[in-house]
Motif scaffolding. Structure first.
Motif, PDB file in Angstrom:
ATOM      1  N   TYR A  33      70.230  72.513  53.109  1.00  0.00           N
ATOM      2  CA  TYR A  33      69.169  73.492  52.878  1.00  0.00           C
ATOM      3  C   TYR A  33      67.798  72.833  53.051  1.00  0.00           C
ATOM      4  O   TYR A  33      67.613  71.680  52.676  1.00  0.00           O
ATOM      5  CB  TYR A  33      69.225  74.044  51.457  1.00  0.00           C
ATOM      6  CG  TYR A  33      70.590  74.455  50.952  1.00  0.00           C
ATOM      7  CD1 TYR A  33      71.486  73.495  50.496  1.00  0.00           C
ATOM      8  CD2 TYR A  33      70.968  75.793  50.893  1.00  0.00           C
ATOM      9  CE1 TYR A  33      72.739  73.857  50.016  1.00  0.00           C
ATOM     10  CE2 TYR A  33      72.212  76.161  50.405  1.00  0.00           C
ATOM     11  CZ  TYR A  33      73.093  75.181  49.970  1.00  0.00           C
ATOM     12  OH  TYR A  33      74.329  75.553  49.486  1.00  0.00           O
ATOM     13  N   SER A  98      84.035  73.695  48.502  1.00  0.00           N
ATOM     14  CA  SER A  98      84.123  75.109  48.154  1.00  0.00           C
ATOM     15  C   SER A  98      84.089  75.285  46.642  1.00  0.00           C
ATOM     16  O   SER A  98      84.614  74.473  45.888  1.00  0.00           O
ATOM     17  CB  SER A  98      85.404  75.713  48.722  1.00  0.00           C
ATOM     18  OG  SER A  98      86.525  75.052  48.181  1.00  0.00           O
ATOM     19  N   GLY A  99      83.453  76.351  46.214  1.00  0.00           N
ATOM     20  CA  GLY A  99      83.351  76.639  44.789  1.00  0.00           C
ATOM     21  C   GLY A  99      82.292  75.834  44.088  1.00  0.00           C
ATOM     22  O   GLY A  99      82.146  75.926  42.875  1.00  0.00           O
ATOM     23  N   THR A 100      81.527  75.042  44.853  1.00  0.00           N
ATOM     24  CA  THR A 100      80.481  74.215  44.239  1.00  0.00           C
ATOM     25  C   THR A 100      79.135  74.825  44.569  1.00  0.00           C
ATOM     26  O   THR A 100      78.786  74.931  45.735  1.00  0.00           O
ATOM     27  CB  THR A 100      80.532  72.783  44.780  1.00  0.00           C
ATOM     28  OG1 THR A 100      81.841  72.285  44.647  1.00  0.00           O
ATOM     29  CG2 THR A 100      79.567  71.894  44.040  1.00  0.00           C
ATOM     30  N   TYR A 101      78.417  75.212  43.557  1.00  0.00           N
ATOM     31  CA  TYR A 101      77.120  75.819  43.795  1.00  0.00           C
ATOM     32  C   TYR A 101      75.966  74.865  43.533  1.00  0.00           C
ATOM     33  O   TYR A 101      74.842  75.150  43.890  1.00  0.00           O
ATOM     34  CB  TYR A 101      76.947  77.063  42.924  1.00  0.00           C
ATOM     35  CG  TYR A 101      78.005  78.116  43.173  1.00  0.00           C
ATOM     36  CD1 TYR A 101      78.675  78.716  42.124  1.00  0.00           C
ATOM     37  CD2 TYR A 101      78.338  78.491  44.469  1.00  0.00           C
ATOM     38  CE1 TYR A 101      79.650  79.666  42.348  1.00  0.00           C
ATOM     39  CE2 TYR A 101      79.310  79.439  44.706  1.00  0.00           C
ATOM     40  CZ  TYR A 101      79.965  80.021  43.641  1.00  0.00           C
ATOM     41  OH  TYR A 101      80.925  80.974  43.868  1.00  0.00           O
ATOM     42  N   GLU A 102      76.248  73.718  42.896  1.00  0.00           N
ATOM     43  CA  GLU A 102      75.165  72.788  42.600  1.00  0.00           C
ATOM     44  C   GLU A 102      74.655  72.180  43.893  1.00  0.00           C
ATOM     45  O   GLU A 102      75.422  71.716  44.732  1.00  0.00           O
ATOM     46  CB  GLU A 102      75.654  71.673  41.664  1.00  0.00           C
ATOM     47  CG  GLU A 102      75.979  72.122  40.262  1.00  0.00           C
ATOM     48  CD  GLU A 102      77.367  72.725  40.122  1.00  0.00           C
ATOM     49  OE1 GLU A 102      77.637  73.354  39.091  1.00  0.00           O
ATOM     50  OE2 GLU A 102      78.177  72.564  41.057  1.00  0.00           O
ATOM     51  N   GLN A 103      73.339  72.196  44.031  1.00  0.00           N
ATOM     52  CA  GLN A 103      72.701  71.584  45.181  1.00  0.00           C
ATOM     53  C   GLN A 103      72.002  70.314  44.722  1.00  0.00           C
ATOM     54  O   GLN A 103      71.425  70.265  43.633  1.00  0.00           O
ATOM     55  CB  GLN A 103      71.684  72.546  45.799  1.00  0.00           C
ATOM     56  CG  GLN A 103      72.338  73.812  46.330  1.00  0.00           C
ATOM     57  CD  GLN A 103      71.354  74.788  46.896  1.00  0.00           C
ATOM     58  OE1 GLN A 103      70.193  74.442  47.180  1.00  0.00           O
ATOM     59  NE2 GLN A 103      71.766  76.026  47.083  1.00  0.00           N
ATOM     60  N   TYR A 104      72.035  69.300  45.581  1.00  0.00           N
ATOM     61  CA  TYR A 104      71.441  68.013  45.259  1.00  0.00           C
ATOM     62  C   TYR A 104      70.254  67.799  46.184  1.00  0.00           C
ATOM     63  O   TYR A 104      70.397  67.885  47.411  1.00  0.00           O
ATOM     64  CB  TYR A 104      72.490  66.908  45.399  1.00  0.00           C
ATOM     65  CG  TYR A 104      73.610  67.096  44.404  1.00  0.00           C
ATOM     66  CD1 TYR A 104      74.715  67.872  44.724  1.00  0.00           C
ATOM     67  CD2 TYR A 104      73.531  66.556  43.125  1.00  0.00           C
ATOM     68  CE1 TYR A 104      75.725  68.102  43.795  1.00  0.00           C
ATOM     69  CE2 TYR A 104      74.537  66.772  42.196  1.00  0.00           C
ATOM     70  CZ  TYR A 104      75.622  67.552  42.535  1.00  0.00           C
ATOM     71  OH  TYR A 104      76.610  67.783  41.614  1.00  0.00           O
ATOM     72  N   PHE A 105      69.112  67.539  45.575  1.00  0.00           N
ATOM     73  CA  PHE A 105      67.858  67.491  46.312  1.00  0.00           C
ATOM     74  C   PHE A 105      67.419  66.068  46.642  1.00  0.00           C
ATOM     75  O   PHE A 105      67.660  65.128  45.879  1.00  0.00           O
ATOM     76  CB  PHE A 105      66.741  68.146  45.493  1.00  0.00           C
ATOM     77  CG  PHE A 105      66.826  69.646  45.454  1.00  0.00           C
ATOM     78  CD1 PHE A 105      67.685  70.284  44.573  1.00  0.00           C
ATOM     79  CD2 PHE A 105      66.053  70.423  46.310  1.00  0.00           C
ATOM     80  CE1 PHE A 105      67.769  71.674  44.543  1.00  0.00           C
ATOM     81  CE2 PHE A 105      66.127  71.804  46.281  1.00  0.00           C
ATOM     82  CZ  PHE A 105      66.990  72.429  45.404  1.00  0.00           C
TER      83      PHE A 105
END
Lengths: 114, 113
Positions: A33, A98-105
């Motif tokens: 992203y 899959s199933g992971t919504y945490e994003q690492y910035f």
């Protein structure tokens, strides 16, 4: 495990010039992203990639912004030509399985357009 | 259109006391909520999350509460420590929008000794 890498950390350009930002996501993360964070605001999604395909670019100002993710790993975000209102921090994030919504910035690139 | 709202720009709490950060949302399609913590000159760091099927999730000193009927969630930090001083962002994911997150504007927490 290495985190999300971004470069440069800071960039100052004049309006109408072009600029490019680079991002290397966490190894193995398929989703990448790009966010824009204007001072005093939360991050706003610009574009989302799944591997090397674009999933969502509805908020990307396509007349001046472009992004690519060749080979499904690194990504580049470009602005051409820059406007004063593009001054912001550009954040890259990645997320894994899959199933992971945490994003690492990543640490972000602070862009100042003068 | 701000779908995730953090109406308190700042909060000051004494060390050892409870910090409560609030977040409201408008989109009924949100089904997953996250809190991020951000220090100056760094990217946001994931802190804790909660699915819409739960009303509470706890991780050490951090607890997130979700009230779906009120479209409200809160982050509790107990006890607060000076190192918790940072900007906290509430974020939400809509079930019909893939994995994209909608962020609030953030709340700046200051924990004083």
């Amino acid at each position: 495990e290495a985190g999300v890498a971004q470069s440069p950390r800071y960039k100052i350009i004049e309006k109408r010039q072009s600029v490019a930002f680079w991002c290397n996501p966490i190894s193995g993360h398929a989703t990448l992203y790009w966010y824009q964070q204007i001072l005093g605001q939360g991050p706003k999604l610009l574009i989302q990639f799944q591997n090397n395909g674009v999933v969502d670019d509805s908020q990307l100002p396509k007349d001046r912004f472009s992004a690519e993710r060749l080979k499904g790993v690194d990504s580049t975000l470009k602005i051409q030509p820059a406007k004063l209102e593009d001054s912001a921090v550009y954040l890259c994030a990645s997320s894994g399985g899959s199933g992971t919504y945490e994003q690492y910035f990543g640490p972000g690139t602070r862009l100042t357009v003068t | 259109d701000q779908q995730v709202k953090q109406n308190s720009p700042s909060l000051s709490v004494q060390e050892g006391r409870i910090s409560i950060l609030n977040c409201d949302y408008t989109n009924s399609m949100f089904d997953y909520f996250l809190w991020y913590k951000k220090y100056p000159a760094e990217g946001p760091t994931f802190l804790i999350s909660i699915s819409s099927i739960k009303d509470k999730n706890e991780d050490g000193r951090f607890t997130v509460f979700l009230n779906k009927s009120a479209k409200h969630l809160s982050l509790h930090i107990v006890p607060s420590q000076p190192g918790d001083s940072a900007v906290y962002f509430c974020a939400a994911r809509a079930s019909n929008s893939g994995y994209a997150l909608n962020f609030g504007k953030g709340t700046s927490l200051l924990v004083t000794p």
